[in-house]
Design a protein around this motif. Structure first.
Motif, mmCIF file in Angstrom:
data_model
loop_
_atom_site.group_PDB
_atom_site.id
_atom_site.type_symbol
_atom_site.label_atom_id
_atom_site.label_comp_id
_atom_site.label_asym_id
_atom_site.label_seq_id
_atom_site.Cartn_x
_atom_site.Cartn_y
_atom_site.Cartn_z
ATOM 1 N N ALA A 86 8.319 -6.500 8.279
ATOM 2 C CA ALA A 86 8.599 -5.882 9.581
ATOM 3 C C ALA A 86 9.341 -4.563 9.429
ATOM 4 N N GLU A 87 10.213 -4.485 8.437
ATOM 5 C CA GLU A 87 11.010 -3.273 8.206
ATOM 6 C C GLU A 87 10.292 -2.265 7.318
ATOM 7 N N GLN A 88 9.097 -2.631 6.827
ATOM 8 C CA GLN A 88 8.285 -1.759 5.959
ATOM 9 C C GLN A 88 9.093 -1.275 4.748
ATOM 10 N N ARG A 89 9.687 -2.233 4.073
ATOM 11 C CA ARG A 89 10.499 -1.904 2.911
ATOM 12 C C ARG A 89 9.629 -1.542 1.714
ATOM 13 N N GLN A 90 10.258 -0.901 0.742
ATOM 14 C CA GLN A 90 9.585 -0.502 -0.474
ATOM 15 C C GLN A 90 9.541 -1.663 -1.472
ATOM 16 N N VAL A 91 8.417 -1.782 -2.179
ATOM 17 C CA VAL A 91 8.280 -2.828 -3.184
ATOM 18 C C VAL A 91 9.351 -2.696 -4.260
ATOM 19 N N GLU A 92 9.664 -1.487 -4.644
ATOM 20 C CA GLU A 92 10.672 -1.278 -5.706
ATOM 21 C C GLU A 92 12.000 -1.896 -5.337
ATOM 22 N N ASP A 93 12.361 -1.836 -4.057
ATOM 23 C CA ASP A 93 13.635 -2.427 -3.621
ATOM 24 C C ASP A 93 13.614 -3.943 -3.808
ATOM 25 N N LEU A 94 12.495 -4.551 -3.503
ATOM 26 C CA LEU A 94 12.402 -6.006 -3.638
ATOM 27 C C LEU A 94 12.367 -6.429 -5.103
ATOM 28 N N LEU A 95 11.688 -5.658 -5.934
ATOM 29 C CA LEU A 95 11.645 -5.982 -7.355
ATOM 30 C C LEU A 95 13.022 -5.898 -7.996
ATOM 31 N N SER A 96 13.791 -4.912 -7.616
ATOM 32 C CA SER A 96 15.114 -4.758 -8.222
ATOM 33 C C SER A 96 16.091 -5.815 -7.754
ATOM 34 N N ALA A 97 15.819 -6.405 -6.559
ATOM 35 C CA ALA A 97 16.737 -7.404 -6.011
ATOM 36 C C ALA A 97 16.201 -8.821 -6.114
ATOM 37 N N ALA A 98 15.080 -9.016 -6.824
ATOM 38 C CA ALA A 98 14.432 -10.340 -6.851
ATOM 39 C C ALA A 98 15.318 -11.380 -7.496
ATOM 40 N N ARG B 46 0.865 -1.173 0.000
ATOM 41 C CA ARG B 46 0.000 0.000 0.000
ATOM 42 C C ARG B 46 0.900 1.221 0.000
ATOM 43 N N ALA B 47 0.685 2.097 -0.959
ATOM 44 C CA ALA B 47 1.531 3.284 -1.120
ATOM 45 C C ALA B 47 3.003 2.888 -1.251
ATOM 46 N N GLY B 48 3.247 1.755 -1.892
ATOM 47 C CA GLY B 48 4.622 1.316 -2.148
ATOM 48 C C GLY B 48 5.287 0.580 -1.014
ATOM 49 N N VAL B 49 4.633 0.476 0.152
ATOM 50 C CA VAL B 49 5.226 -0.179 1.322
ATOM 51 C C VAL B 49 4.720 -1.614 1.420
ATOM 52 N N VAL B 50 5.638 -2.552 1.577
ATOM 53 C CA VAL B 50 5.281 -3.967 1.641
ATOM 54 C C VAL B 50 4.480 -4.256 2.908
ATOM 55 N N ARG B 51 3.334 -4.921 2.731
ATOM 56 C CA ARG B 51 2.477 -5.278 3.859
ATOM 57 C C ARG B 51 2.288 -6.783 3.999
ATOM 58 N N GLY B 52 2.453 -7.521 2.923
ATOM 59 C CA GLY B 52 2.232 -8.954 2.982
ATOM 60 C C GLY B 52 3.025 -9.669 1.910
ATOM 61 N N ALA B 53 3.106 -10.996 2.036
ATOM 62 C CA ALA B 53 3.836 -11.797 1.056
ATOM 63 C C ALA B 53 3.210 -13.173 0.954
ATOM 64 N N VAL B 54 3.276 -13.750 -0.238
ATOM 65 C CA VAL B 54 2.829 -15.112 -0.492
ATOM 66 C C VAL B 54 3.974 -15.866 -1.136
ATOM 67 N N CYS B 55 4.368 -16.974 -0.518
ATOM 68 C CA CYS B 55 5.444 -17.812 -1.039
ATOM 69 C C CYS B 55 4.872 -19.192 -1.331
ATOM 70 N N ILE B 56 4.780 -19.545 -2.601
ATOM 71 C CA ILE B 56 4.259 -20.843 -3.013
ATOM 72 C C ILE B 56 5.435 -21.706 -3.452
ATOM 73 N N ASN B 57 5.654 -22.800 -2.735
ATOM 74 C CA ASN B 57 6.789 -23.691 -2.999
ATOM 75 C C ASN B 57 8.107 -22.919 -3.028
ATOM 76 N N ALA B 58 8.250 -21.991 -2.115
ATOM 77 C CA ALA B 58 9.469 -21.174 -2.025
ATOM 78 C C ALA B 58 9.807 -20.928 -0.564
ATOM 79 N N PRO B 59 10.059 -21.989 0.209
ATOM 80 C CA PRO B 59 10.250 -21.825 1.657
ATOM 81 C C PRO B 59 11.475 -21.010 2.031
ATOM 82 N N ARG B 60 12.497 -21.003 1.177
ATOM 83 C CA ARG B 60 13.720 -20.267 1.513
ATOM 84 C C ARG B 60 13.544 -18.757 1.436
#
Length: 399
Positions: A383-395, A359-373
């Protein structure tokens, strides 16, 4: 504090008992539970335990704790008689038998009950799934084979659909929602689950309303809003649950889609805390009032409420975690999932998906399907309220 009563033979209630004794409470401890047997684990009732029941095997591993565990902790068990009322001034729990149980401290962990359904009211032969007794009844119906119609495409409905079709039962799922589990996952991930079920032979009629129902002999006929008629040999209604607070309506406790609690899980009455499905509280991380009906939350809140009752209050702000297993998809969910939030897929393969909600670019939830690591990293990002853009660039590539 010499007398603590835990009301609710639930996971949250058992967790509270465990924490009370672990922290050194050595006074009287009583567990009040509505069902006659020892508290047991409910999630397997729609999955592995249901399969075993259909195959004629009685699950023997559902108990949360064996009888000796309660004996070792000197817990007085008052099972099979539900709580019927609460006198907060007199500090007494009224039981349906007419007896009362006095307390100095009280943990309310009565969980949730099945949402009322007009279909259930009209058709007494249909099944619901909340208790072990419910699972036995549903298993008997599935053992006969034929066509199972599942009304409600939520977690329980889709888990039962996956279990039943794997046992050779023909399955149709009907829901007015646009896709399965849309209230948790939204349209994109809900569509992923729909494809998964259809690939395994489940017919998913979403969105589809029910115009009329009728019992004809031993079968149930559904006339759908679009004009189609389907005939069921067995019916499961799984349209969700509501908090079990009816017994508290005259207690004076602050209620509202659950027991309204402070961040430390105290209620509006002195000496009373609450835990599990029945709690609605303000979550500081997400900045909103939540009520969470999942296994991990019940465990964590049970222990947290016990600590608060013993004089160690703190805000409960854990990142929620829950899961569902359907076919070969092991789905682990974190944080706050809402269909109103934005969804970004970080990685996706034929078998694996990692996605985040924001919401407003801040990560609030995640779904991991067959990706336990990826779970630990996603929980930290929430918990750190990171930005989605940061996660997309580092995926990275999917795990």
């Amino acid at each position: 504090m010499n007398r603590i009563v835990v009301v609710g033979g639930s996971l949250a209630g058992v967790s509270a008992i465990d924490e009370l004794r672990r922290r050194g409470y050595d006074g009287e401890l009583t567990l009040v539970g509505a069902e006659p047997g020892l508290p047991y684990d409910r999630p397997p009732l729609s999955k592995a335990a249901l399969t075993r029941l259909v195959e004629g095997e009685e699950p023997d591993d559902l108990l949360l704790r064996p009888a000796a565990w309660y004996d070792d902790r000197d817990v007085t068990l008052r099972l099979g008689v539900p709580a019927a009322g609460l006198d907060v001034a007199g500090r007494e729990v009224l039981l349906a038998s007419g007896d009362t149980v006095s307390y100095d401290g009280l943990v309310v962990a009565t969980g949730s009950i099945l949402r009322p359904s007009s279909i259930v009211d009209q058709l007494p032969s249909v099944h619901q799934l909340r208790t072990s007794s419910d699972a036995h009844g549903l298993a008997a119906a599935l053992r006969a084979g034929g066509h199972l119609v599942v009304v409600g495409a939520g977690f329980v409905g889709m888990e039962v659909a996956a279990t039943a079709v794997a046992l050779g039962v023909t399955v149709t799922v009907v829901d007015i929602a646009p896709v399965p589990m849309s209230r948790a996952f939204g349209p994109a991930l809900g569509s992923w689950f729909r494809r998964r079920h259809e690939d395994h032979g489940v017919r998913v009629l979403c969105p589809s309303g029910i115009a009329r129902t009728e019992e004809v002999g031993r079968r149930t006929v559904f006339d759908l809003a679009g004009g189609e008629r389907i005939v069921a040999d067995a019916v499961l209604v799984g349209i969700g649950t509501v908090p079990a607070i009816g017994w508290l309506e005259d207690s004076g406790l602050a209620l509202g889609d659950g027991i309204l609690c402070a961040p430390d899980l105290t209620t509006s009455a002195p000496g009373v805390v609450a835990a599990g499905d029945v709690v609605r509280w303000d979550h500081s991380l997400f900045g909103e009032s939540l009520r969470i009906e999942h296994w991990t939350n019940a465990v964590e809140q049970g222990g947290h409420a016990a600590a608060t009752l013993l004089g160690e209050p703190a805000a409960f702000d854990a990142v929620p975690m829950f899961w569902t297993d359907q076919y070969d998809a092991r789905v682990r969910c974190l944080g706050r999932l809402s269909p109103a939030d934005d969804v970004a897929v970080l990685t996706e393969t034929e078998r694996s998906v990692v996605a985040v909600t924001s919401r407003a670019g801040v990560v609030r939830g995640a779904v991991c399907i067959n990706a336990p690591r990826r779970l630990a990293a996603m929980r930290a990002a929430i918990a750190e309220q990171r930005q989605v853009e940061d996660l997309l660039s580092a995926a990275p590539a999917a795990s």
